[in-house]
Structures are given as structure tokens and as C-alpha cells.
Design a protein around this motif. Structure first.
Motif, PDB file in Angstrom:
ATOM      1  N   VAL A  71       0.835  -1.201   0.000  1.00 22.25           N
ATOM      2  CA  VAL A  71       0.000   0.000   0.000  1.00 22.25           C
ATOM      3  C   VAL A  71       0.870   1.251   0.000  1.00 22.25           C
ATOM      4  O   VAL A  71       0.613   2.214  -0.739  1.00 22.25           O
ATOM      5  CB  VAL A  71      -0.957  -0.011   1.203  1.00 22.25           C
ATOM      6  N   GLN A  72       1.931   1.258   0.825  1.00 23.49           N
ATOM      7  CA  GLN A  72       2.819   2.418   0.873  1.00 23.49           C
ATOM      8  C   GLN A  72       3.504   2.637  -0.463  1.00 23.49           C
ATOM      9  O   GLN A  72       3.608   3.776  -0.953  1.00 23.49           O
ATOM     10  CB  GLN A  72       3.872   2.231   1.963  1.00 23.49           C
ATOM     11  N   GLU A 126       2.537   1.712  -3.537  1.00 23.54           N
ATOM     12  CA  GLU A 126       1.642   2.174  -4.599  1.00 23.54           C
ATOM     13  C   GLU A 126       1.271   3.641  -4.393  1.00 23.54           C
ATOM     14  O   GLU A 126       1.052   4.367  -5.372  1.00 23.54           O
ATOM     15  CB  GLU A 126       0.400   1.280  -4.683  1.00 23.54           C
ATOM     16  N   ARG A 127       1.224   4.078  -3.141  1.00 21.44           N
ATOM     17  CA  ARG A 127       0.986   5.493  -2.880  1.00 21.44           C
ATOM     18  C   ARG A 127       2.199   6.328  -3.276  1.00 21.44           C
ATOM     19  O   ARG A 127       2.065   7.384  -3.904  1.00 21.44           O
ATOM     20  CB  ARG A 127       0.670   5.715  -1.400  1.00 21.44           C
ATOM     21  N   ASP A 128       3.382   5.868  -2.901  1.00 19.31           N
ATOM     22  CA  ASP A 128       4.598   6.621  -3.217  1.00 19.31           C
ATOM     23  C   ASP A 128       4.821   6.719  -4.719  1.00 19.31           C
ATOM     24  O   ASP A 128       5.299   7.747  -5.218  1.00 19.31           O
ATOM     25  CB  ASP A 128       5.814   5.948  -2.573  1.00 19.31           C
ATOM     26  N   HIS A 137       2.455   6.467  -7.013  1.00 18.50           N
ATOM     27  CA  HIS A 137       1.268   7.019  -7.672  1.00 18.50           C
ATOM     28  C   HIS A 137       0.844   6.128  -8.845  1.00 18.50           C
ATOM     29  O   HIS A 137       0.691   6.579  -9.991  1.00 18.50           O
ATOM     30  CB  HIS A 137       1.527   8.446  -8.161  1.00 18.50           C
ATOM     31  N   PRO A 176      -3.627   0.943  -7.827  1.00 19.72           N
ATOM     32  CA  PRO A 176      -3.468  -0.094  -6.791  1.00 19.72           C
ATOM     33  C   PRO A 176      -3.727  -1.502  -7.288  1.00 19.72           C
ATOM     34  O   PRO A 176      -2.950  -2.429  -7.018  1.00 19.72           O
ATOM     35  CB  PRO A 176      -4.471   0.323  -5.716  1.00 19.72           C
TER      36      PRO A 176
END
Length: 359
Positions: free
Chosen positions: A138-139, A141-143, A145, A148
Motif C-alpha cells: 500500500v505504501q 503504490e501510494r509513493d 502514484h 493499486p
């Protein structure tokens, strides 16, 4: 009676205490992420077997969606099992030294617990186990961008390829790769002059390299200095004899193949099932950190400096695919005799001439 070289329970306790919590998510988001990852793992297994034609024999490896402390516990258990030949040797180690080494290893694992996305542990009975570290995925895919769902399937494809590599049984026989690689690692441990002081120094150096990588001074594909710098000592620096170098060459060749093959299969599955795969790969390669037990093992063995050889593993697979197709490439998993040597990884024509796979 000898003392353990590493206080493994203390290593696990230290790592759990130092491991930072994952990204903030709601209960609903956490539940959805777990379900999504489990679905991605199932779909990835089907995609890998469809593309490669390799089939898994016997029990399927269970898929575990875990947090960071659970990954720590699983990895400590696997390390303890892999290094059992070392603990069975007549090595004199004080309890204090073993505890200090446990702390050093714990610090290393705490760092890695925040970076590793997935891991196939082939040595967990009976069929190994696949761990996907939910907070790290999760971290990431956020970093990065990235989408998901696409990213989760992409990660699962890599790890499920490793599952298929280790559990494939050609000709209806039993899978052989796990036993083969374990025997070579045991032999390397047996002939290398190791004690807990050395292990602590290696762990300290690996953790130091990891911290520098995390701050941006290294992209993960190169070195931070030569072996003369004791802060960066690795087990590879201890390899001196021809026998040791031969064992390292064999292990490096197998690891190069496994990693390169996983990358190639990810690309072969490609945009047909992951529309944003090119974006994911481009962004991920910019901060690539290899995961799983083999990723940890590469750091400990000093093989991060050999990332070029892992790229060569992918080049080997692509060259073989171009010449003899997927059935020809699959012959590398037929037996220990058909595995490429490191020299053959670097020059696929040598392997093709020796094995002569047919379409």
C-alpha cells in the motif's frame, strides 16, 4: 556443547520493537486491501502457469497477507533453518556475543521489514508459503502514484513465478529446485569461516548500506565502496578459496536465473492483464529494492554489488525465448544439469549449444 551463533528470539524481538507502523488506513481500507491482494495472488498464479506452461505439483503454497511484525517472525524462522548447518558446527560462541549478534540481525530485519513487498519462502513445509506484506505494498503504490489493483497484481506475478519455479515437477516427478539450492547454500556455509562476530559485522554493514540507500545516496543497483571498508563487509568478502568461489558462482547463477525469469514472465503477462504495467515498471525501477528471502540473502552474501548479473538473468531468458520459445526456456527447470552456469547466463549461446532445447 556449542552455543547458538545468533540469538534468534532476540533478533525477532528487536526487529518487532524497531519496526515502524505502516501507512494510515481505515479498517475498511485494510479489509479491502487484504481481499484485493488475496485475489491478485490467485489470479497471478493462473497467469503464470498459463504463460509458462509450467505446472505446480503437489500441495499449493498457501498465500498469507501479513503485516511487518509477522514478516519478521517468518523470516527469522527461515533464516534459522537455512543457517542450521552453521549452528551445528563446533563454533564456540558466548551467550553475550550471540545476543549482540541477535540485536544486529534484528536491526537489519527492522529496516528490511519496511521495504520488502512480497516473499516466497520455499523452505516452509510442505510446499513453501507466499507472503505479501500489505502495508508495504500500500505504501509503495501510494509513493509511486500507480493504480493499486494493477500494482498488486504486478507484485503477485513476480512472487507467484517464484512459487512455480520451486514447485514445478517435470515429468510428474517431485520438485527438486528447493533441495538443490538448499544443499549448495549449506555447503557454502560449511566451508566458510563464520562465527557470530562475523555475522554481526555483516549485519551491521548491510543495515548501514540499507540506511544510505533509503536516504537516496544509492539507488540500490551499485556499491557504496570497496571491500576494504569494514562497514560494508559481506559474506562474499570472506570467499577466498576456489571451492568457495565455485559455490558462490553456482548460487549466483541460480539466483540470476530465478530473478531474471520472474521479471521476464511479468513482462510476458504484460498489458493484457495489467494496463499500466509500463508505468509501474518505469517508476518502480527508479527505486527498486529486491524483496523476499533471496533479496535478503543477496545483501548478506554481498550480491547487491552484482545487480548487473540479475539483469543478465533477464537478458539470458529473453535470448533463449527468442531462439527456442517458452518450451525451450522451460528446460532450465528440468534438472540440476540443465540449469545454466554463470558463464552461460552471460552467454546464452553456450547453454543453447549444451542443452539444445527444441521447440
Amino acid at each position: 556443547m556449542t552455543s547458538p551463533t545468533v540469538d534468534w528470539p532476540l533478533a525477532a524481538t528487536t526487529a518487532r520493537r524497531l519496526t515502524k507502523p505502516g501507512p494510515e488506513v481505515t479498517a475498511e481500507e485494510a479489509t479491502a486491501a487484504v481481499a484485493s491482494l488475496r485475489d491478485a495472488a490467485t489470479r497471478a498464479r493462473d497467469h503464470v502457469t498459463d504463460v509458462t506452461g509450467l505446472r505446480v505439483a503437489g500441495d499449493e503454497a498457501p498465500v498469507l497477507i501479513v503485516d511487518r511484525p509477522t514478516w519478521v517472525d517468518a523470516t527469522v524462522g527461515s533464516f534459522e533453518e537455512l543457517l542450521r548447518p552453521l549452528t551445528e558446527r563446533e563454533v564456540t560462541t558466548s551467550r553475550l556475543t550471540a545476543r549482540l549478534t541477535g540485536i544486529e540481525v534484528g536491526v537489519l530485519l527492522a529496516y528490511l521489514s519496511r521495504r520488502i513487498l512480497g516473499q516466497y519462502d520455499p523452505y516452509h513445509e510442505p510446499a513453501g508459503r507466499l507472503l505479501l506484506i500489505a502495508p508495504n505494498i500500500v505504501q509503495a503504490e501510494r509513493d509511486l502514484h500507480v493504480h493499486p489493483g494493477d500494482f498488486r497484481l504486478w507484485v503477485a506475478l513476480h512472487e507467484q513465478t517464484h512459487v512455480v519455479q520451486f514447485t514445478h515437477a517435470p515429468g510428474g516427478e517431485q520438485p527438486w529446485l528447493r533441495t538443490y539450492l538448499r544443499e549448495w547454500i549449506a555447503q557454502l556455509v560449511a566451508v566458510t569461516d563464520l562465527d557470530s562476530d562475523t555475522l554481526a559485522l555483516v549485519a551491521r554493514g548491510v543495515a548501514g548500506r540499507g540506511r544510505r540507500t533509503n536516504t537516496g545516496t544509492n539507488t540500490g543497483g551499485g556499491t557504496d565502496g570497496g571491500p576494504g571498508n569494514t562497514a560494508e563487509v559481506s559474506l562474499l568478502d570472506l570467499v577466498q578459496t576456489p571451492e568457495q568461489r565455485q559455490l558462490v558462482d553456482r548460487i549466483t547463477g541460480v539466483m540470476s536465473l530465478l530473478e531474471g525469469h520472474a521479471d521476464v514472465i511479468m513482462d510476458e503477462v504484460g498489458p493484457g492483464v495489467i494496463p499500466s504495467v509500463s508505468t509501474i515498471r518505469k517508476r518502480f525501477n527508479g527505486r527498486r529494492q529486491r524483496g523476499g528471502l533471496e533479496g535478503v540473502a543477496r545483501r548478506v552474501l554481498g550480491m547487491e554489488a552484482k545487480m548487473r548479473q540479475y539483469r543478465e538473468g533477464a537478458s539470458f531468458c529473453r535470448a533463449v525465448l527468442a531462439r527456442v520459445g517458452m518450451p525451450g526456456l522451460n528446460r532450465v527447470f528440468t534438472s540440476p544439469e540443465t540449469l545454466p552456469t554463470m558463464a552461460e547466463i552471460l552467454d546464452p549461446a553456450i547453454w543453447l549449444e549444451r542443452v539444445r532445447p527444441r521447440r
